[in-house]
Scaffold this motif. Structure first.
Motif, PDB file in Angstrom:
ATOM      1  N   PRO A 100      71.588 -45.946  -4.903  1.00  0.00           N
ATOM      2  CA  PRO A 100      71.623 -47.086  -5.837  1.00  0.00           C
ATOM      3  C   PRO A 100      72.083 -48.351  -5.138  1.00  0.00           C
ATOM      4  N   VAL A 101      71.453 -49.477  -5.456  1.00  0.00           N
ATOM      5  CA  VAL A 101      71.804 -50.752  -4.830  1.00  0.00           C
ATOM      6  C   VAL A 101      71.971 -51.821  -5.905  1.00  0.00           C
ATOM      7  N   SER A 102      72.680 -52.885  -5.523  1.00  0.00           N
ATOM      8  CA  SER A 102      72.798 -54.084  -6.363  1.00  0.00           C
ATOM      9  C   SER A 102      72.209 -55.247  -5.590  1.00  0.00           C
ATOM     10  N   ILE A 103      71.601 -56.195  -6.304  1.00  0.00           N
ATOM     11  CA  ILE A 103      70.922 -57.317  -5.668  1.00  0.00           C
ATOM     12  C   ILE A 103      71.337 -58.612  -6.362  1.00  0.00           C
ATOM     13  N   GLY A 104      71.750 -59.598  -5.550  1.00  0.00           N
ATOM     14  CA  GLY A 104      72.123 -60.905  -6.077  1.00  0.00           C
ATOM     15  C   GLY A 104      71.316 -61.999  -5.408  1.00  0.00           C
ATOM     16  N   PHE A 105      70.933 -63.028  -6.176  1.00  0.00           N
ATOM     17  CA  PHE A 105      70.126 -64.133  -5.669  1.00  0.00           C
ATOM     18  C   PHE A 105      70.932 -65.429  -5.743  1.00  0.00           C
ATOM     19  N   GLY A 106      70.862 -66.220  -4.643  1.00  0.00           N
ATOM     20  CA  GLY A 106      71.520 -67.517  -4.614  1.00  0.00           C
ATOM     21  C   GLY A 106      70.832 -68.419  -3.605  1.00  0.00           C
ATOM     22  N   SER A 107      71.047 -69.720  -3.732  1.00  0.00           N
ATOM     23  CA  SER A 107      70.375 -70.671  -2.841  1.00  0.00           C
ATOM     24  C   SER A 107      70.955 -70.659  -1.426  1.00  0.00           C
ATOM     25  N   THR A 108      72.128 -70.029  -1.222  1.00  0.00           N
ATOM     26  CA  THR A 108      72.730 -69.862   0.102  1.00  0.00           C
ATOM     27  C   THR A 108      73.224 -68.425   0.226  1.00  0.00           C
ATOM     28  N   LYS A 109      73.578 -68.036   1.433  1.00  0.00           N
ATOM     29  CA  LYS A 109      74.101 -66.688   1.630  1.00  0.00           C
ATOM     30  C   LYS A 109      75.393 -66.470   0.848  1.00  0.00           C
ATOM     31  N   THR A 110      76.277 -67.467   0.869  1.00  0.00           N
ATOM     32  CA  THR A 110      77.561 -67.337   0.169  1.00  0.00           C
ATOM     33  C   THR A 110      77.353 -67.189  -1.331  1.00  0.00           C
ATOM     34  N   GLU A 133      74.443 -53.437   3.800  1.00  0.00           N
ATOM     35  CA  GLU A 133      74.078 -54.745   3.273  1.00  0.00           C
ATOM     36  C   GLU A 133      72.943 -55.357   4.081  1.00  0.00           C
ATOM     37  N   ALA A 134      72.096 -56.121   3.394  1.00  0.00           N
ATOM     38  CA  ALA A 134      71.033 -56.860   4.080  1.00  0.00           C
ATOM     39  C   ALA A 134      70.714 -58.113   3.278  1.00  0.00           C
ATOM     40  N   PHE A 135      70.523 -59.208   3.999  1.00  0.00           N
ATOM     41  CA  PHE A 135      70.059 -60.449   3.386  1.00  0.00           C
ATOM     42  C   PHE A 135      68.541 -60.514   3.478  1.00  0.00           C
ATOM     43  N   VAL A 136      67.941 -61.098   2.449  1.00  0.00           N
ATOM     44  CA  VAL A 136      66.492 -61.305   2.406  1.00  0.00           C
ATOM     45  C   VAL A 136      66.243 -62.760   2.038  1.00  0.00           C
ATOM     46  N   ARG A 137      65.284 -63.394   2.709  1.00  0.00           N
ATOM     47  CA  ARG A 137      64.895 -64.759   2.326  1.00  0.00           C
ATOM     48  C   ARG A 137      63.514 -64.708   1.699  1.00  0.00           C
ATOM     49  N   ILE A 138      63.408 -65.274   0.492  1.00  0.00           N
ATOM     50  CA  ILE A 138      62.158 -65.261  -0.252  1.00  0.00           C
ATOM     51  C   ILE A 138      61.872 -66.665  -0.772  1.00  0.00           C
ATOM     52  N   PRO A 139      60.622 -66.952  -1.133  1.00  0.00           N
ATOM     53  CA  PRO A 139      60.309 -68.281  -1.684  1.00  0.00           C
ATOM     54  C   PRO A 139      61.052 -68.533  -2.995  1.00  0.00           C
ATOM     55  N   GLN A 140      61.396 -69.785  -3.227  1.00  0.00           N
ATOM     56  CA  GLN A 140      62.043 -70.181  -4.475  1.00  0.00           C
ATOM     57  C   GLN A 140      61.147 -69.820  -5.659  1.00  0.00           C
ATOM     58  N   ALA A 141      61.732 -69.324  -6.715  1.00  0.00           N
ATOM     59  CA  ALA A 141      60.969 -68.939  -7.906  1.00  0.00           C
ATOM     60  C   ALA A 141      61.855 -69.097  -9.133  1.00  0.00           C
ATOM     61  N   LYS A 142      61.251 -68.983 -10.289  1.00  0.00           N
ATOM     62  CA  LYS A 142      62.018 -69.066 -11.528  1.00  0.00           C
ATOM     63  C   LYS A 142      62.914 -67.834 -11.663  1.00  0.00           C
ATOM     64  N   GLU A 143      63.947 -67.976 -12.475  1.00  0.00           N
ATOM     65  CA  GLU A 143      64.952 -66.927 -12.587  1.00  0.00           C
ATOM     66  C   GLU A 143      64.352 -65.595 -12.993  1.00  0.00           C
ATOM     67  N   GLU A 144      63.459 -65.573 -13.953  1.00  0.00           N
ATOM     68  CA  GLU A 144      62.891 -64.307 -14.418  1.00  0.00           C
ATOM     69  C   GLU A 144      62.066 -63.636 -13.331  1.00  0.00           C
ATOM     70  N   ALA A 145      61.349 -64.451 -12.525  1.00  0.00           N
ATOM     71  CA  ALA A 145      60.567 -63.883 -11.426  1.00  0.00           C
ATOM     72  C   ALA A 145      61.487 -63.254 -10.373  1.00  0.00           C
ATOM     73  N   LEU A 146      62.617 -63.928 -10.109  1.00  0.00           N
ATOM     74  CA  LEU A 146      63.582 -63.372  -9.157  1.00  0.00           C
ATOM     75  C   LEU A 146      64.143 -62.052  -9.671  1.00  0.00           C
ATOM     76  N   LEU A 147      64.490 -62.017 -10.936  1.00  0.00           N
ATOM     77  CA  LEU A 147      65.056 -60.791 -11.501  1.00  0.00           C
ATOM     78  C   LEU A 147      64.050 -59.656 -11.476  1.00  0.00           C
ATOM     79  N   GLU A 148      62.789 -59.977 -11.753  1.00  0.00           N
ATOM     80  CA  GLU A 148      61.752 -58.951 -11.715  1.00  0.00           C
ATOM     81  C   GLU A 148      61.576 -58.406 -10.303  1.00  0.00           C
ATOM     82  N   ASN A 149      61.603 -59.301  -9.325  1.00  0.00           N
ATOM     83  CA  ASN A 149      61.515 -58.876  -7.932  1.00  0.00           C
ATOM     84  C   ASN A 149      62.700 -57.993  -7.555  1.00  0.00           C
ATOM     85  N   GLY A 150      63.897 -58.395  -7.986  1.00  0.00           N
ATOM     86  CA  GLY A 150      65.090 -57.608  -7.707  1.00  0.00           C
ATOM     87  C   GLY A 150      65.031 -56.230  -8.333  1.00  0.00           C
TER      88      GLY A 150
END
Length: 432
Positions: free
Chosen positions: A136-146, A105-122
């Motif tokens: 194979p990996v899974s990626i989830g985006f949220g405003s906090t680590k939790t 597991e690894a956390f990444v901090r990225i600039p805030q973006a619209k949902e579609e941009a986040l999904l494309e990055n993921g």
């Protein structure tokens, strides 16, 4: 600029490592066992569907495993560790702010973006890791680590999202209402039972809980979790891991050990592993604890467990010095007439190597630091134990069981994968 967290999590990581070099395992139930082939510590989705539980003793599942032809592997930590490093290296090449949280597991901090941009990055991150490493990996985006943890769980559990999910701004409460409070990061089984008894059953209930009550019953850690669910970041990205307070190295033996010489060999081997970690993190220790125990589950056998802590004259990371002090502690602990199951070592009182204080009346043997650097360099290049102390032995009959271990494809020259290609015959239409 506001930021958002992403959590990258390798899917069924140990199983994925086994499948990477054995494609025939794809779509088949696979499990990986703990040290000494004792318990199940990783399962493929197919194995989970059969009802095989995490942490279940292997012997209890033998009938189910045989009936469904489940593929079973001993843990292969050199392989898993190397592939983990490759995944993290790719991630660090793609993103500047990365916190490696665990082996998978690894956390990444990225600039805030619209949902579609986040999904494309993921999707780009996911495809790049898969292409360059094969995991194979899974990626989830949220405003906090939790919240990123929750998003990652949804990405992994719900195939319709294709392994990538970003928590929406609208309808977040409705989604949190579907998450069991026991599945929230940081909420353990005991806390979950306590929360259930008090009517807090979902992540949404926890988010809306009373701060005073949460602090009293779950301490400040539980309150932070609730605040994270509210979108208030309380857990910053740790791009530099905090220094360790201790380092432990131990294994259960493959068979009971009664001989002091064998115990000394095993302890020396474990001290070498822990000392290598010390040097890798540029630290030194001045306190060595050795512990010894029999198998408390063997009814009828006499039982014994004890430990001894030794304070060294100065801080050191020399394997040779640490083996010397560890062996003396073991000699004092050893009692004949017992069948020992485990020996281990703990290094405490750790300090940065650059801040280790010397001793006015004691000087360490000359050249040891240079020797250790040379040993580490050779072992990194040619594999662990290419060079090792004779005290760690050679035959090692005490070594833990690994009867189903796959080759160390990426860390041992003797176990590199072999590829066979059919010969190609060029036909011209004329007899040769």
């Amino acid at each position: 600029m506001s930021s958002i967290f992403a959590l990258l999590d390798c899917n069924n990581f140990y199983v994925s490592c086994e499948r990477l070099f054995n494609p025939r395992l794809e779509g088949r139930p696979v499990v990986v066992l703990s040290n000494n082939d004792g318990c199940i510590i990783a399962r493929s989705n197919e194995a989970k569907a059969l009802g095989i539980k995490m942490g279940e003793p292997f012997f209890k599942c033998c009938g189910l495993i045989a009936a469904h032809q489940v593929q079973v592997f001993s843990s292969n930590y050199p392989l898993y560790g190397d592939l983990s490093q490759r995944v993290m290296d790719v991630l660090c090449q793609l993103e500047p702010e990365v916190e490696v949280y665990s082996i998978d597991e690894a956390f990444v901090r990225i600039p805030q973006a619209k949902e579609e941009a986040l999904l494309e990055n993921g999707r780009h991150l996911r495809a790049t890791v898969k292409k360059q490493v094969g995991i194979p990996v899974s990626i989830g985006f949220g405003s906090t680590k939790t919240l990123a943890k929750i998003a990652n769980r949804i990405a992994k559990k719900r195939p319709e999202h294709g392994g990538v999910f970003a928590l929406p701004d609208q309808g977040l409460d409705a989604l949190l209402a579907t998450i069991d409070v026991g599945d929230v990061w940081g909420i353990g089984p005991r806390q979950s039972q306590k929360l259930f008894a008090c009517g807090i059953r979902t992540a949404l209930d926890l988010k809306n809980g009373n701060d005073t009550w949460l602090r009293k019953h779950l301490t400040v850690t539980g309150l932070r979790t609730a605040m994270e669910l509210r979108g208030i970041s309380c857990l910053p990205l740790e791009d530099i891991p905090p220094p360790r307070k201790s380092i432990t190295s131990s294994r259960s033996f493959g068979q009971p050990v009664t001989d002091l010489a064998w115990l000394r060999e095993a302890l020396s081997s474990y001290i070498a592993i822990a000392a290598e970690k010390l040097r890798a993190e540029e630290m030194k220790t001045r306190c060595v604890q050795v512990y010894l125990t029999t198998n408390r589950f063997r009814e009828g056998d006499p039982q014994y467990a004890n430990s001894k802590t030794v304070t060294l004259p100065i801080h050191t990371s020399s394997t040779l010095e640490l083996i010397h002090y560890g062996a003396e502690a073991l000699r004092q602990l050893f009692r004949p007439g017992y069948a020992y199951q485990k020996v281990g070592v703990v290094f405490m009182d750790l300090v940065s190597a650059s801040h280790a204080q010397g001793h006015l009346f004691y000087a360490p043997p000359k050249g040891q630091e240079s020797l250790m650097r040379a040993v580490d360099k050779i072992n990194r290049r040619w594999g662990r134990d290419t060079l090792h102390s004779a005290a760690a032995g050679f035959l090692r009959p005490w070594k833990h069981k690994q009867g189903r271990k796959s080759p160390s494809y990426t860390t041992s020259w003797n176990e590199l994968p072999v590829v066979s290609a059919p010969s190609i015959v060029k036909t011209t239409g004329r007899a040769a």
